[in-house]
Design a protein around this motif. Structure first.
Motif, PDB file in Angstrom:
ATOM      1  N   GLU A  28      40.761  29.333   6.631  1.00 56.73           N
ATOM      2  CA  GLU A  28      41.354  29.095   7.569  1.00 56.73           C
ATOM      3  C   GLU A  28      41.412  29.974   8.659  1.00 56.73           C
ATOM      4  OE1 GLU A  28      45.058  29.789   5.013  1.00 56.73           O
ATOM      5  OE2 GLU A  28      45.366  27.466   4.773  1.00 56.73           O
ATOM      6  N   ASP A  29      41.450  31.172   8.749  1.00 51.19           N
ATOM      7  CA  ASP A  29      41.013  31.942   9.822  1.00 51.19           C
ATOM      8  C   ASP A  29      39.800  31.506  10.501  1.00 51.19           C
ATOM      9  OD1 ASP A  29      43.427  34.111   8.753  1.00 51.19           O
ATOM     10  OD2 ASP A  29      42.131  35.550   7.904  1.00 51.19           O
ATOM     11  N   ALA A  30      38.287  31.546  10.233  1.00 50.08           N
ATOM     12  CA  ALA A  30      37.834  31.189  10.530  1.00 50.08           C
ATOM     13  C   ALA A  30      38.110  29.794  11.982  1.00 50.08           C
ATOM     14  CB  ALA A  30      36.805  30.622   9.662  1.00 50.08           C
ATOM     15  N   LEU A  31      38.697  29.415  10.691  1.00 49.21           N
ATOM     16  CA  LEU A  31      38.918  27.388  11.099  1.00 49.21           C
ATOM     17  C   LEU A  31      40.149  27.144  12.048  1.00 49.21           C
ATOM     18  CD1 LEU A  31      38.351  25.202   7.819  1.00 49.21           C
ATOM     19  CD2 LEU A  31      36.836  25.086   9.867  1.00 49.21           C
ATOM     20  N   ARG A  32      40.712  28.906  12.152  1.00 54.52           N
ATOM     21  CA  ARG A  32      41.403  28.680  13.772  1.00 54.52           C
ATOM     22  C   ARG A  32      41.338  29.358  14.648  1.00 54.52           C
ATOM     23  NH1 ARG A  32      44.431  32.586  10.757  1.00 54.52           N
ATOM     24  NH2 ARG A  32      44.538  34.303  12.294  1.00 54.52           N
ATOM     25  N   GLY A  33      39.497  29.660  14.588  1.00 58.12           N
ATOM     26  CA  GLY A  33      39.063  30.242  16.269  1.00 58.12           C
ATOM     27  C   GLY A  33      37.992  29.301  16.869  1.00 58.12           C
ATOM     28  N   GLY A  34      38.696  28.039  16.738  1.00 60.71           N
ATOM     29  CA  GLY A  34      38.240  26.968  17.538  1.00 60.71           C
ATOM     30  C   GLY A  34      37.292  25.863  16.878  1.00 60.71           C
ATOM     31  N   ILE A  61      41.743  22.022   3.418  1.00 59.89           N
ATOM     32  CA  ILE A  61      42.354  22.739   4.422  1.00 59.89           C
ATOM     33  C   ILE A  61      41.104  22.712   5.618  1.00 59.89           C
ATOM     34  CG2 ILE A  61      42.069  25.419   4.830  1.00 59.89           C
ATOM     35  CD1 ILE A  61      42.386  25.920   1.878  1.00 59.89           C
ATOM     36  N   ILE A  62      40.013  22.976   5.049  1.00 67.58           N
ATOM     37  CA  ILE A  62      39.236  22.656   5.717  1.00 67.58           C
ATOM     38  C   ILE A  62      38.964  21.088   6.975  1.00 67.58           C
ATOM     39  CG2 ILE A  62      36.219  21.546   6.509  1.00 67.58           C
ATOM     40  CD1 ILE A  62      36.336  23.396   3.239  1.00 67.58           C
ATOM     41  N   GLN A  63      39.680  19.662   6.098  1.00 71.80           N
ATOM     42  CA  GLN A  63      40.025  18.730   6.627  1.00 71.80           C
ATOM     43  C   GLN A  63      40.732  18.531   7.973  1.00 71.80           C
ATOM     44  OE1 GLN A  63      39.758  16.107   3.389  1.00 71.80           O
ATOM     45  NE2 GLN A  63      37.889  16.099   3.691  1.00 71.80           N
ATOM     46  N   ALA A  64      42.053  19.483   7.851  1.00 67.47           N
ATOM     47  CA  ALA A  64      42.684  19.764   7.842  1.00 67.47           C
ATOM     48  C   ALA A  64      43.007  19.922   9.468  1.00 67.47           C
ATOM     49  CB  ALA A  64      44.394  20.552   7.665  1.00 67.47           C
ATOM     50  N   ALA A  65      41.887  20.933   9.980  1.00 67.51           N
ATOM     51  CA  ALA A  65      41.057  21.934  11.204  1.00 67.51           C
ATOM     52  C   ALA A  65      40.508  20.620  11.891  1.00 67.51           C
ATOM     53  CB  ALA A  65      41.265  22.239  10.552  1.00 67.51           C
ATOM     54  N   GLY A  66      40.139  19.774  11.177  1.00 66.79           N
ATOM     55  CA  GLY A  66      39.626  18.420  12.114  1.00 66.79           C
ATOM     56  C   GLY A  66      37.597  18.924  11.713  1.00 66.79           C
ATOM     57  N   ALA A  67      37.568  19.586  10.531  1.00 68.49           N
ATOM     58  CA  ALA A  67      36.114  19.578  10.637  1.00 68.49           C
ATOM     59  C   ALA A  67      35.571  19.164   9.163  1.00 68.49           C
ATOM     60  CB  ALA A  67      35.726  20.730  10.162  1.00 68.49           C
ATOM     61  N   ALA A  68      34.174  18.070   8.710  1.00 67.84           N
ATOM     62  CA  ALA A  68      34.087  18.089   7.889  1.00 67.84           C
ATOM     63  C   ALA A  68      33.723  18.914   6.871  1.00 67.84           C
ATOM     64  CB  ALA A  68      32.567  16.887   8.000  1.00 67.84           C
ATOM     65  N   ALA A  69      34.371  18.488   5.331  1.00 68.65           N
ATOM     66  CA  ALA A  69      34.337  19.404   3.989  1.00 68.65           C
ATOM     67  C   ALA A  69      32.524  18.962   3.086  1.00 68.65           C
ATOM     68  CB  ALA A  69      35.251  19.097   3.164  1.00 68.65           C
ATOM     69  N   LEU A  70      31.610  19.599   3.487  1.00 72.32           N
ATOM     70  CA  LEU A  70      30.508  18.683   3.115  1.00 72.32           C
ATOM     71  C   LEU A  70      30.253  19.972   1.503  1.00 72.32           C
ATOM     72  CD1 LEU A  70      28.337  19.219   5.720  1.00 72.32           C
ATOM     73  CD2 LEU A  70      29.820  16.846   5.573  1.00 72.32           C
ATOM     74  N   ILE A  71      29.845  19.133   0.383  1.00 77.47           N
ATOM     75  CA  ILE A  71      29.629  19.796  -0.616  1.00 77.47           C
ATOM     76  C   ILE A  71      28.259  19.861  -1.514  1.00 77.47           C
ATOM     77  CG2 ILE A  71      30.120  19.575  -3.723  1.00 77.47           C
ATOM     78  CD1 ILE A  71      32.924  20.184  -1.746  1.00 77.47           C
ATOM     79  N   ALA A  72      27.903  21.063  -1.894  1.00 72.69           N
ATOM     80  CA  ALA A  72      26.649  21.938  -1.771  1.00 72.69           C
ATOM     81  C   ALA A  72      25.971  21.034  -3.278  1.00 72.69           C
ATOM     82  CB  ALA A  72      25.878  22.919  -1.785  1.00 72.69           C
ATOM     83  N   GLY A  73      25.248  19.938  -3.023  1.00 76.30           N
ATOM     84  CA  GLY A  73      24.866  19.771  -4.693  1.00 76.30           C
ATOM     85  C   GLY A  73      25.727  18.447  -5.246  1.00 76.30           C
ATOM     86  N   ASP A  74      26.649  18.445  -5.647  1.00 78.87           N
ATOM     87  CA  ASP A  74      27.111  17.728  -7.128  1.00 78.87           C
ATOM     88  C   ASP A  74      28.294  16.491  -5.913  1.00 78.87           C
ATOM     89  OD1 ASP A  74      28.907  17.039  -8.930  1.00 78.87           O
ATOM     90  OD2 ASP A  74      28.584  18.520  -9.968  1.00 78.87           O
ATOM     91  N   SER A  75      27.168  15.407  -6.254  1.00 75.56           N
ATOM     92  CA  SER A  75      28.331  14.051  -6.005  1.00 75.56           C
ATOM     93  C   SER A  75      29.888  13.917  -6.679  1.00 75.56           C
ATOM     94  CB  SER A  75      27.436  12.598  -6.205  1.00 75.56           C
ATOM     95  OG  SER A  75      27.307  12.933  -6.996  1.00 75.56           O
ATOM     96  N   ALA A 198      38.603  34.111  12.854  1.00 75.16           N
ATOM     97  CA  ALA A 198      38.935  34.126  13.638  1.00 75.16           C
ATOM     98  C   ALA A 198      37.997  34.244  15.295  1.00 75.16           C
ATOM     99  CB  ALA A 198      40.466  34.104  14.082  1.00 75.16           C
ATOM    100  N   VAL A 199      37.931  35.686  15.252  1.00 76.13           N
ATOM    101  CA  VAL A 199      37.256  35.944  16.117  1.00 76.13           C
ATOM    102  C   VAL A 199      36.189  35.356  16.196  1.00 76.13           C
ATOM    103  CG1 VAL A 199      37.174  38.663  17.140  1.00 76.13           C
ATOM    104  CG2 VAL A 199      39.579  38.064  16.728  1.00 76.13           C
TER     105      VAL A 199
END
Length: 217
Positions: A28-34, A61-75, A198-199
């Motif tokens: 959440e913090d990171a995605l608030r940064g831009g 949380i990822i999607q709400a910030a407008g980023a794509a959420a990618l899962i490593a490895g497990d379909s 975020a910084v």
């Protein structure tokens, strides 16, 4: 991946943490940064059931910030958590199978390209992106020279976008951008930044806005 900018964009790799709440707050913090294009969620040492629950908590949380959420490895986890895509690191057969099965419904990206031959083999499968480096490969301040060289070679001749793993310092993002790569992946440079995630994201975007080469649209 979300809409491309005219310069290299940021991809975040979620760091390992046993505490789901701490992990969620960091994201959440990171995605608030831009601007962040996408976030890759590795399984690390979690068992499948725990990883499933973790993904179900973090993907929204990822999607709400407008980023794509990618899962490593497990379909299966990607499907149940309603993620946007899969990050595959197996061999060409496994990657090809995932591409055939899940695109265009999901983004399917491919890692594991350790040299030019492997990269071209994976490229023939037409993944949505190719990833140079390892998800936990940020062990030095700067990006690995081999990954920078692969990114520069790839970006100059192949249309499929590439992500290059950066180092543990945010300055490494600019070195990746200068190769012509469309995306730079960072983990500890953001999530272990002394001033907070975020910084870090804000600083990286400001640096890329000011100094990264521009793509021709």
């Amino acid at each position: 991946m979300t809409e491309p900018e005219d310069r290299c964009r940021l991809v975040l790799i979620v760091p390992e943490n046993e505490d789901a709440a701490v992990q969620a707050k960091g994201i959440e913090d990171a995605l608030r940064g831009g601007d962040v294009s996408s976030v890759i969620l590795p399984q690390y040492g979690l068992d499948d059931q725990t990883f499933q629950k973790r993904a179900e908590k973090l993907v929204p949380i990822i999607q709400a910030a407008g980023a794509a959420a990618l899962i490593a490895g497990d379909s299966r986890v990607a499907g149940r958590a309603k993620a946007d895509g899969l990050h595959m690191t197996g061999g060409p057969a496994e990657i090809g199978e995932a591409i055939e099965k899940f695109t265009p419904k999901l983004i399917v990206g491919a890692g594991g390209a350790a040299d030019r031959h492997a990269a071209l083999e994976i490229g023939e499968l037409r993944p949505d992106y190719i990833f140079f480096g390892k998800l936990d490969g940020d062990i030095k301040p700067e990006a690995h020279p081999k990954n920078l060289a692969l990114g520069e070679w790839w970006a100059s001749m192949v249309e499929i976008p590439c992500i290059v793993m950066g180092g543990s310092e945010i300055a490494s993002a600019l070195a990746v951008a200068e190769t012509g790569a469309e995306f730079v992946a960072l983990r500890s440079a953001v999530f272990a930044h002394p001033a907070g995630a975020a910084v870090a994201v804000a600083e990286i975007n400001a640096m890329l806005d000011e100094k990264a080469p521009r793509f021709e649209v």
